[in-house]
Design an enzyme around this catalytic site. Structure first.
Site, PDB file in Angstrom:
ATOM      1  N   LYS A 222       0.626  -1.456  -0.154  1.00 53.15           N
ATOM      2  CA  LYS A 222       0.603  -0.231   0.334  1.00 53.15           C
ATOM      3  C   LYS A 222       0.539   1.200   0.221  1.00 53.15           C
ATOM      4  O   LYS A 222       0.597   2.370  -0.251  1.00 53.15           O
ATOM      5  CB  LYS A 222      -1.188  -0.200   1.371  1.00 53.15           C
ATOM      6  CG  LYS A 222      -1.858   1.304   1.077  1.00 53.15           C
ATOM      7  CD  LYS A 222      -2.628   0.987   2.661  1.00 53.15           C
ATOM      8  CE  LYS A 222      -3.700   0.029   2.374  1.00 53.15           C
ATOM      9  NZ  LYS A 222      -5.047   0.513   3.656  1.00 53.15           N
ATOM     10  N   GLU A 228       9.927  -5.691   3.948  1.00 54.89           N
ATOM     11  CA  GLU A 228      10.704  -7.310   3.612  1.00 54.89           C
ATOM     12  C   GLU A 228      10.170  -7.523   1.437  1.00 54.89           C
ATOM     13  O   GLU A 228      10.574  -7.845   1.126  1.00 54.89           O
ATOM     14  CB  GLU A 228       9.238  -8.710   3.915  1.00 54.89           C
ATOM     15  CG  GLU A 228       9.667  -8.377   5.388  1.00 54.89           C
ATOM     16  CD  GLU A 228       8.600  -7.832   6.284  1.00 54.89           C
ATOM     17  OE1 GLU A 228       8.562  -7.968   7.597  1.00 54.89           O
ATOM     18  OE2 GLU A 228       8.410  -6.215   6.171  1.00 54.89           O
ATOM     19  N   GLY A 282      -4.872  -4.964   5.039  1.00 54.79           N
ATOM     20  CA  GLY A 282      -4.416  -6.193   4.443  1.00 54.79           C
ATOM     21  C   GLY A 282      -5.415  -7.299   4.113  1.00 54.79           C
ATOM     22  O   GLY A 282      -5.684  -7.534   3.062  1.00 54.79           O
ATOM     23  N   ARG A 283      -6.061  -7.754   6.073  1.00 62.46           N
ATOM     24  CA  ARG A 283      -6.391  -8.959   5.491  1.00 62.46           C
ATOM     25  C   ARG A 283      -7.517  -9.270   4.806  1.00 62.46           C
ATOM     26  O   ARG A 283      -8.364 -10.053   5.160  1.00 62.46           O
ATOM     27  CB  ARG A 283      -6.279  -9.066   7.144  1.00 62.46           C
ATOM     28  CG  ARG A 283      -6.823  -8.436   8.061  1.00 62.46           C
ATOM     29  CD  ARG A 283      -6.818  -8.712   9.549  1.00 62.46           C
ATOM     30  NE  ARG A 283      -7.097  -8.231  10.422  1.00 62.46           N
ATOM     31  CZ  ARG A 283      -6.504  -6.853  10.282  1.00 62.46           C
ATOM     32  NH1 ARG A 283      -5.241  -6.325  10.404  1.00 62.46           N
ATOM     33  NH2 ARG A 283      -7.110  -6.368  11.578  1.00 62.46           N
ATOM     34  N   GLU A 368      -5.441 -11.783  13.654  1.00 67.15           N
ATOM     35  CA  GLU A 368      -4.524  -9.977  13.588  1.00 67.15           C
ATOM     36  C   GLU A 368      -5.753  -9.708  14.163  1.00 67.15           C
ATOM     37  O   GLU A 368      -5.646  -8.472  14.474  1.00 67.15           O
ATOM     38  CB  GLU A 368      -3.800  -9.861  12.276  1.00 67.15           C
ATOM     39  CG  GLU A 368      -3.606  -9.206  12.141  1.00 67.15           C
ATOM     40  CD  GLU A 368      -2.574  -8.756  10.376  1.00 67.15           C
ATOM     41  OE1 GLU A 368      -1.117  -9.283  10.928  1.00 67.15           O
ATOM     42  OE2 GLU A 368      -3.307  -7.744   9.717  1.00 67.15           O
ATOM     43  N   HIS A 399      -4.353 -38.727   9.772  1.00 61.39           N
ATOM     44  CA  HIS A 399      -2.877 -39.395  10.127  1.00 61.39           C
ATOM     45  C   HIS A 399      -1.996 -38.787  11.214  1.00 61.39           C
ATOM     46  O   HIS A 399      -0.824 -38.865  10.827  1.00 61.39           O
ATOM     47  CB  HIS A 399      -2.526 -39.739   9.047  1.00 61.39           C
ATOM     48  CG  HIS A 399      -3.581 -40.904   8.131  1.00 61.39           C
ATOM     49  ND1 HIS A 399      -3.166 -41.826   8.445  1.00 61.39           N
ATOM     50  CD2 HIS A 399      -4.344 -40.467   7.679  1.00 61.39           C
ATOM     51  CE1 HIS A 399      -4.066 -43.493   7.353  1.00 61.39           C
ATOM     52  NE2 HIS A 399      -4.765 -41.619   7.102  1.00 61.39           N
ATOM     53  N   LYS A 514       9.014  -5.031  14.423  1.00 62.57           N
ATOM     54  CA  LYS A 514       9.593  -4.890  13.308  1.00 62.57           C
ATOM     55  C   LYS A 514      10.361  -3.432  13.076  1.00 62.57           C
ATOM     56  O   LYS A 514      11.221  -2.822  12.727  1.00 62.57           O
ATOM     57  CB  LYS A 514       8.766  -4.325  12.302  1.00 62.57           C
ATOM     58  CG  LYS A 514       7.739  -5.092  11.705  1.00 62.57           C
ATOM     59  CD  LYS A 514       6.514  -4.719  11.108  1.00 62.57           C
ATOM     60  CE  LYS A 514       6.968  -4.329   9.380  1.00 62.57           C
ATOM     61  NZ  LYS A 514       5.167  -4.243   9.478  1.00 62.57           N
TER      62      LYS A 514
END
Length: 547
Positions: A222, A228, A282-283, A368, A399, A514
């Site tokens: 954005k 990152e 964002g999410r 979040e 399993h 961060k």
């Protein structure tokens, strides 16, 4: 905790909360087998069908009275009022003074939505559809081969570079809808890959074997300043320009961002920048321009169906009474387990390999959003909030960790997600898959013994049952159904946050680490003294010594 008279009481001080506490005590000996034996119509009474989803709540540890009390709590905490404010463009993200309008991203073109406080009272829906049109034009050109790289060759691979919501949503959806990116749905399939981790291995493995001449990067940030994402994008640009030169960047990079200056400085033509807005978290952004890579994979028509599925659930969440409202009930049942029956986690178990990344997507969406210890008014909350969300596709999970769910000591509510039709039918595979799907919810609810006739029936082989599940069944996993599932969980998370009185739309908890990382990173390549705690100082020293 004393509450100022102009603020609502914390949720655990409400009479409806106390009613549920008393009810939980009364339900302590509740047994699912007895509930079903006492009511032959229980399955019908606790099943809701809407927007193409068949949702069976009957194997949960609740009664009609539980449902009534949970709906009363939702009413007392103003869930419906906050929901209506969200859809109307009110600034319900109180800590950031933002509207929360991911639902506007899937509204029909003729709808009207105005962000609260906009002096021009401008309808945002036409702007949303303008971006969708620009995305569709781009996706069509890439998919048809009209978009050419710097050497004139068509694009074969799209690499999405983002992190968090700029990666988890589109990466999950591209995997889920992979069949819709190949024939007969697409004449010219596009290989879509994702890079998110700053670990160099992620970028290296993603680019390994690719041809720079036929590779296009979509950089999603954005602000176009996420460390990152920009680190990975810069390294990707070096990979490209090392083969094709600096002039190739505009033909091989596009951006999803709001920062035209930074996009241009990177070397991307701002004509190839796709915008989204501060009212898209964002999410919650896979249905915005953040989903550009998804549209490149499944095409504009598939993406439109994806949005339509979301909108169907939006309408259901807005209109259905809470007693028959699927996402509201899922949220309220989550409150019931987490706050009154002691559950700490929520398993999500899709019986579809295409949904392998869906639990990871829901981890961000839920944890979040609702991993908060402060309410909307800045008060510390006195109740447990967000659950730990986890899961794995069936039958693999059977399993691995189903042992814990079946015979362990922890209460683990589980959502089972299955489909009537296979996406990729082979022999009787799908019938066998769904036989396991139905058998697991039956075994979890009612228990039994795994002993054979010639074996001693002992406690090691006994399944006590009474393990709650919600079953979500749909016709098939297609773009519309995936949209429905995403919106379903979005509104479930909203409901839970509204009941707790927290703000589900900020994420300050991701920031401190961060910030500290930016100060530590230059120290790793230095020999100057460091001034952290003794553990961190020792770790940095060991890292320096080993380099």
């Amino acid at each position: 905790m004393s509450t100022p008279p102009d603020l609502p009481s914390p949720v655990n001080e409400l009479s409806q909360w106390h009613d549920l506490e008393a009810h939980a005590a009364d339900m302590a000996e509740t047994n699912l087998r007895r509930l079903f034996d006492a009511d032959p119509g229980r399955a019908d009474a606790f099943t809701v069908e809407a927007a193409g989803l068949h949702v069976d709540f009957s194997k949960n540890l609740l009664t009609a009275e539980t449902r009534r009390l949970l709906v009363a709590l939702a009413t007392a905490t103003g869930v419906a009022e906050l929901r209506d404010q969200m859809f109307a463009g009110r600034r319900i993200d109180v800590t950031e003074n933002r509207a929360v309008l991911h639902t506007a991203l899937r509204r029909p073109a003729g709808d009207v939505v105005v962000v609260e406080g906009d002096p021009d009272e401008e309808n945002i829906v036409p702007e949303v559809h303008g971006v969708l049109g620009k995305m569709a034009d781009f996706a069509d050109r890439v998919r048809s081969g009209q978009w050419r790289g710097a050497t004139g060759r068509p694009i074969e691979t799209v690499v999405n570079i983002g992190i968090g919501g700029s990666d988890l949503g589109p990466a999950m959806a591209v995997r889920a809808l992979r069949p819709y990116g190949r024939p007969p749905h697409a004449e010219r399939p596009i290989d879509v890959r994702f890079v998110s981790n700053i670990d160099p291995t992620d970028l290296y493995e993603t680019l390994y074997g690719l041809n720079p001449e036929t590779t296009l990067f979509v950089v999603v940030s954005k602000t176009f300043s996420t460390v990152e994402t920009l680190t990975n994008a810069t390294s990707a640009r070096h990979w490209l320009t090392g083969a094709l030169g600096d002039d190739a960047v505009p033909r091989h990079f596009v951006a999803v961002s709001t920062s035209a200056d930074r996009v241009e400085s990177f070397g991307i033509d701002t004509e190839n920048m796709f915008v989204f807005w501060d009212w898209v978290g964002g999410r919650y952004s896979v249905d915005s321009a953040v989903g550009l890579s998804l549209m490149a994979a499944i095409g504009p028509d598939g993406f439109r169906q994806f949005l339509d599925g979301m909108h169907e659930i939006d309408l259901h969440f807005q209109s259905a009474p809470f007693e028959q409202n699927i996402p509201a009930l899922m949220g309220l049942i989550g409150i019931w387990y987490g706050n009154f029956l002691g559950a700490q986690s929520q398993a999500v178990l899709p019986y579809s390999d295409h949904l392998a990344r869906f639990p990871a997507y829901l981890q961000q969406l839920d944890m979040e959003s609702n991993g908060k210890g402060v309410d909307r008014y800045g008060r510390r909350v006195d109740v447990d909030t967000g659950p730990i969300v986890w899961g794995e596709p069936g039958t693999n999970g059977q399993h691995a960790f189903y042992q814990l769910i079946h015979q362990g000591t922890r209460l683990i509510p589980a959502d089972f997600i299955g489909f009537i039709h296979a996406t990729d039918p082979i022999g009787n595979h799908h019938d066998l898959l769904m036989a396991n799907f139905f058998a697991q919810t039956e075994a979890l609810a009612f228990g039994g013994s795994s002993a054979k006739d010639d074996e001693e029936d002992n406690e090691h082989r006994r399944f006590l049952g009474n393990r709650p599940t919600t079953t979500i069944l749909a016709d098939r996993l297609d773009p519309r159904t995936l949209g429905r599932l995403i919106a379903l969980y979005e509104h479930k998370v909203f409901t839970m946050g509204a009941v707790w009185g927290i703000n589900s739309f900020d994420q300050f908890g991701v920031e401190l680490g961060k910030v500290l990382a930016t100060s530590i990173e230059p120290e790793l390549a230095s020999d100057q003294p460091v001034s952290h705690d003794s553990s961190t100082n020792n770790l940095i020293a060991r890292y320096r010594a080993g380099r």
